[in-house]
Design an enzyme around this catalytic site. Structure first.
Site, PDB file in Angstrom:
ATOM      1  N   HIS A 116       0.852  -1.191   0.000  1.00 45.32           N
ATOM      2  CA  HIS A 116       0.000   0.000   0.000  1.00 45.32           C
ATOM      3  C   HIS A 116       0.888   1.240   0.000  1.00 45.32           C
ATOM      4  O   HIS A 116       2.042   1.195   0.447  1.00 45.32           O
ATOM      5  CB  HIS A 116      -0.891   0.024   1.239  1.00 45.32           C
ATOM      6  CG  HIS A 116      -1.984  -0.989   1.210  1.00 45.32           C
ATOM      7  ND1 HIS A 116      -3.083  -0.899   2.031  1.00 45.32           N
ATOM      8  CD2 HIS A 116      -2.163  -2.112   0.471  1.00 45.32           C
ATOM      9  CE1 HIS A 116      -3.895  -1.923   1.797  1.00 45.32           C
ATOM     10  NE2 HIS A 116      -3.344  -2.673   0.857  1.00 45.32           N
TER      11      HIS A 116
ATOM     12  N   GLU B 166       0.967   3.817   1.889  1.00 42.86           N
ATOM     13  CA  GLU B 166       1.480   4.189   3.203  1.00 42.86           C
ATOM     14  C   GLU B 166       2.643   3.301   3.631  1.00 42.86           C
ATOM     15  O   GLU B 166       3.630   3.782   4.208  1.00 42.86           O
ATOM     16  CB  GLU B 166       0.378   4.095   4.267  1.00 42.86           C
ATOM     17  CG  GLU B 166      -0.827   4.966   3.996  1.00 42.86           C
ATOM     18  CD  GLU B 166      -1.961   4.240   3.294  1.00 42.86           C
ATOM     19  OE1 GLU B 166      -3.120   4.471   3.665  1.00 42.86           O
ATOM     20  OE2 GLU B 166      -1.691   3.448   2.360  1.00 42.86           O
TER      21      GLU B 166
ATOM     22  N   CYS C 130      -6.288   1.909   5.872  1.00 44.14           N
ATOM     23  CA  CYS C 130      -6.865   0.640   6.308  1.00 44.14           C
ATOM     24  C   CYS C 130      -6.242   0.248   7.650  1.00 44.14           C
ATOM     25  O   CYS C 130      -5.353   0.933   8.167  1.00 44.14           O
ATOM     26  CB  CYS C 130      -6.594  -0.444   5.256  1.00 44.14           C
ATOM     27  SG  CYS C 130      -4.846  -0.931   5.149  1.00 44.14           S
TER      28      CYS C 130
ATOM     29  N   CYS D 100      -2.325  -0.172   7.502  1.00 45.76           N
ATOM     30  CA  CYS D 100      -1.581   1.080   7.384  1.00 45.76           C
ATOM     31  C   CYS D 100      -1.750   1.954   8.629  1.00 45.76           C
ATOM     32  O   CYS D 100      -0.809   2.628   9.050  1.00 45.76           O
ATOM     33  CB  CYS D 100      -2.014   1.811   6.125  1.00 45.76           C
ATOM     34  SG  CYS D 100      -1.599   0.876   4.626  1.00 45.76           S
TER      35      CYS D 100
END
Length: 157
Positions: A54, A56, A84, A87
């Site tokens: 992801h 992040e 999410c 993260c």
């Protein structure tokens, strides 16, 4: 004149657009420390075949490499969509000071929408949250991406 949070969010939006160009879910992120961008990331889940790739996570790894520390005290993370649970947890573990995001994620958001990991009092660190920065632009990037995907599927592509 743009406010500082909008300037940094604009940089995160640029990252989200890179993800979209690579057929990735368009999420972008930058990490700022001492008024300097020290890391950038965009989703690379499909490219790397890695569910943890992801925006992040990529940016946090870059930022810790940049600082030479596992802690990012005093850093701010700018993300186009609410992080999410993975993260959000990584932000807590990295001890990021503040999280600024654009659009809420009612399906997977873990910073207030479904759960609030970054401000869970049972954890050893909490992250300040500011939401809604350039919200419509952030939301539009995601909605347009998924709209194009649905249209392509309907056409059999």
């Amino acid at each position: 004149m743009m406010k500082i949070d909008e300037i940094y969010m604009s940089e995160a939006i640029k990252e989200a657009k890179k993800a979209a160009e690579q057929n990735e879910v368009p999420v972008g992120c930058v990490i700022v420390k001492d008024r300097k961008i020290i890391a950038r990331g965009h989703n690379q889940v499909e490219l790397l075949k890695d569910p943890t790739a992801h925006a992040e996570m990529i940016a946090i790894t870059q930022a810790t490499n940049y600082t030479g520390s596992k802690w990012l005290n005093g850093a701010s993370i700018y993300v186009t969509i609410e992080p999410c649970s993975m993260c959000a947890g990584a932000s807590v573990l990295a001890r990021i000071g503040s999280l600024i995001y654009g659009a809420d994620d009612p399906k997977a958001g873990a910073c207030g929408s479904i759960i609030n990991i970054v401000n869970n009092t049972k954890l050893n660190h909490r992250v300040k949250i500011k939401k809604g920065v350039l919200e419509q632009q952030c939301r539009d990037i995601l909605q347009n991406f998924f709209k194009k995907k649905r249209e392509k599927r309907r056409r059999g592509g």
